[in-house]
Design a protein around this motif. Structure first.
Motif, PDB file in Angstrom:
ATOM      1  N   GLU A   1      84.374  25.001  53.234  1.00  0.00           N
ATOM      2  CA  GLU A   1      83.748  23.741  52.807  1.00  0.00           C
ATOM      3  C   GLU A   1      82.332  23.974  52.298  1.00  0.00           C
ATOM      4  O   GLU A   1      81.920  23.395  51.289  1.00  0.00           O
ATOM      5  N   ARG A   2      81.599  24.829  52.982  1.00  0.00           N
ATOM      6  CA  ARG A   2      80.233  25.133  52.554  1.00  0.00           C
ATOM      7  C   ARG A   2      80.228  25.744  51.153  1.00  0.00           C
ATOM      8  O   ARG A   2      79.439  25.328  50.287  1.00  0.00           O
ATOM      9  N   LEU A   3      81.119  26.678  50.911  1.00  0.00           N
ATOM     10  CA  LEU A   3      81.175  27.316  49.589  1.00  0.00           C
ATOM     11  C   LEU A   3      81.625  26.338  48.513  1.00  0.00           C
ATOM     12  O   LEU A   3      81.122  26.366  47.388  1.00  0.00           O
ATOM     13  N   LEU A   4      82.570  25.474  48.861  1.00  0.00           N
ATOM     14  CA  LEU A   4      83.065  24.507  47.880  1.00  0.00           C
ATOM     15  C   LEU A   4      82.003  23.468  47.514  1.00  0.00           C
ATOM     16  O   LEU A   4      81.941  23.013  46.379  1.00  0.00           O
ATOM     17  N   LYS A   5      81.163  23.122  48.460  1.00  0.00           N
ATOM     18  CA  LYS A   5      80.134  22.112  48.218  1.00  0.00           C
ATOM     19  C   LYS A   5      78.865  22.686  47.607  1.00  0.00           C
ATOM     20  O   LYS A   5      78.102  21.956  46.993  1.00  0.00           O
TER      21      LYS A   5
ATOM     22  N   ARG B   1      83.774  38.711  55.772  1.00  0.00           N
ATOM     23  CA  ARG B   1      84.136  39.479  54.566  1.00  0.00           C
ATOM     24  C   ARG B   1      84.532  38.544  53.411  1.00  0.00           C
ATOM     25  O   ARG B   1      84.100  38.737  52.280  1.00  0.00           O
ATOM     26  N   ALA B   2      85.372  37.561  53.712  1.00  0.00           N
ATOM     27  CA  ALA B   2      85.845  36.643  52.672  1.00  0.00           C
ATOM     28  C   ALA B   2      84.696  35.817  52.106  1.00  0.00           C
ATOM     29  O   ALA B   2      84.628  35.576  50.899  1.00  0.00           O
ATOM     30  N   SER B   3      83.790  35.401  52.961  1.00  0.00           N
ATOM     31  CA  SER B   3      82.642  34.618  52.522  1.00  0.00           C
ATOM     32  C   SER B   3      81.746  35.440  51.600  1.00  0.00           C
ATOM     33  O   SER B   3      81.312  34.960  50.547  1.00  0.00           O
ATOM     34  N   ALA B   4      81.488  36.679  51.992  1.00  0.00           N
ATOM     35  CA  ALA B   4      80.644  37.555  51.169  1.00  0.00           C
ATOM     36  C   ALA B   4      81.269  37.807  49.806  1.00  0.00           C
ATOM     37  O   ALA B   4      80.563  37.925  48.806  1.00  0.00           O
ATOM     38  N   ALA B   5      82.607  37.840  49.762  1.00  0.00           N
ATOM     39  CA  ALA B   5      83.316  38.081  48.507  1.00  0.00           C
ATOM     40  C   ALA B   5      83.573  36.782  47.737  1.00  0.00           C
ATOM     41  O   ALA B   5      84.044  36.824  46.597  1.00  0.00           O
ATOM     42  N   GLY B   6      83.279  35.641  48.357  1.00  0.00           N
ATOM     43  CA  GLY B   6      83.554  34.360  47.723  1.00  0.00           C
ATOM     44  C   GLY B   6      85.050  34.098  47.570  1.00  0.00           C
ATOM     45  O   GLY B   6      85.477  33.408  46.657  1.00  0.00           O
TER      46      GLY B   6
END
Length: 95
Positions: free
Chosen positions: A83-87, A57-62
Protein backbone atom coordinates in the motif's frame (compact mmCIF):
# COMPACT_ATOMS: atom_id res chain seq x y z
CA UNK A 1 32.78 -21.34 24.58
CA UNK A 2 29.49 -22.40 22.98
CA UNK A 3 29.27 -23.48 19.35
CA UNK A 4 26.51 -21.45 17.68
CA UNK A 5 27.23 -22.79 14.20
CA UNK A 6 24.32 -25.24 14.01
CA UNK A 7 23.78 -27.48 11.02
CA UNK A 8 20.68 -27.04 8.91
CA UNK A 9 19.49 -30.57 9.57
CA UNK A 10 19.31 -29.97 13.32
CA UNK A 11 17.63 -26.61 12.80
CA UNK A 12 15.11 -28.23 10.42
CA UNK A 13 14.30 -30.95 12.97
CA UNK A 14 13.75 -28.35 15.67
CA UNK A 15 11.63 -26.20 13.36
CA UNK A 16 9.53 -29.24 12.40
CA UNK A 17 8.90 -29.77 16.10
CA UNK A 18 7.54 -26.24 16.38
CA UNK A 19 10.60 -24.30 17.49
CA UNK A 20 10.06 -20.82 16.03
CA UNK A 21 13.58 -19.66 16.86
CA UNK A 22 15.02 -22.49 14.76
CA UNK A 23 12.63 -21.52 11.95
CA UNK A 24 13.86 -17.92 12.19
CA UNK A 25 17.48 -19.09 12.09
CA UNK A 26 16.75 -21.12 8.94
CA UNK A 27 15.24 -17.99 7.40
CA UNK A 28 18.36 -15.98 8.26
CA UNK A 29 20.59 -18.64 6.71
CA UNK A 30 18.45 -18.77 3.57
CA UNK A 31 18.56 -14.98 3.31
CA UNK A 32 22.35 -14.95 3.70
CA UNK A 33 22.59 -17.55 0.91
CA UNK A 34 20.15 -15.60 -1.29
CA UNK A 35 17.89 -18.67 -1.43
CA UNK A 36 14.50 -17.10 -2.18
CA UNK A 37 12.92 -20.50 -2.77
CA UNK A 38 13.74 -21.64 0.75
CA UNK A 39 12.59 -18.31 2.18
CA UNK A 40 9.27 -18.74 0.39
CA UNK A 41 8.91 -22.27 1.76
CA UNK A 42 9.65 -21.02 5.26
CA UNK A 43 7.03 -18.31 4.85
CA UNK A 44 4.54 -20.98 3.83
CA UNK A 45 5.45 -22.81 7.05
CA UNK A 46 4.53 -19.70 9.03
CA UNK A 47 7.90 -18.04 9.51
CA UNK A 48 7.29 -14.37 10.16
CA UNK A 49 11.04 -13.79 9.88
CA UNK A 50 10.98 -15.19 6.33
CA UNK A 51 8.05 -12.86 5.58
CA UNK A 52 10.04 -9.91 6.88
CA UNK A 53 13.13 -10.82 4.85
CA UNK A 54 11.14 -11.43 1.66
CA UNK A 55 9.22 -8.18 2.15
CA UNK A 56 12.44 -6.25 2.59
CA UNK A 57 13.83 -7.70 -0.66
CA UNK A 58 10.60 -7.18 -2.63
CA UNK A 59 10.23 -3.63 -1.36
CA UNK A 60 13.80 -2.73 -2.30
CA UNK A 61 13.18 -4.14 -5.78
CA UNK A 62 9.78 -2.45 -6.08
CA UNK A 63 8.24 -5.87 -6.81
CA UNK A 64 4.54 -5.26 -6.24
CA UNK A 65 3.46 -8.76 -7.30
CA UNK A 66 5.88 -10.38 -4.86
CA UNK A 67 4.62 -8.13 -2.07
CA UNK A 68 1.07 -9.23 -2.87
CA UNK A 69 2.14 -12.89 -2.85
CA UNK A 70 3.88 -12.47 0.52
CA UNK A 71 0.80 -10.72 1.89
CA UNK A 72 -1.43 -13.51 0.60
CA UNK A 73 0.86 -16.03 2.34
CA UNK A 74 0.04 -14.38 5.66
CA UNK A 75 2.67 -11.74 6.32
CA UNK A 76 0.58 -8.65 7.03
CA UNK A 77 3.43 -6.14 6.84
CA UNK A 78 3.85 -6.97 3.14
CA UNK A 79 0.34 -5.61 2.55
CA UNK A 80 1.27 -2.42 4.39
CA UNK A 81 4.43 -2.05 2.30
CA UNK A 82 2.50 -2.72 -0.90
CA UNK A 83 0.00 0.00 0.00
CA UNK A 84 2.82 2.39 0.82
CA UNK A 85 4.47 1.81 -2.55
CA UNK A 86 1.18 2.10 -4.42
CA UNK A 87 0.34 5.40 -2.74
CA UNK A 88 3.80 6.96 -2.94
CA UNK A 89 3.61 8.24 -6.55
CA UNK A 90 0.16 9.77 -6.00
CA UNK A 91 1.38 11.59 -2.90
CA UNK A 92 4.24 13.18 -4.83
CA UNK A 93 1.88 14.67 -7.42
CA UNK A 94 -0.46 16.40 -4.95
CA UNK A 95 1.73 19.47 -4.49
Amino acid sequence: MTNTDFDRETLRELADEGNETALDRLADLADEAGDLGELSELLDEGSQRAGFLLTRRASAAGDLRELQRISDAGYEEAANELERLLKAPADRHRD
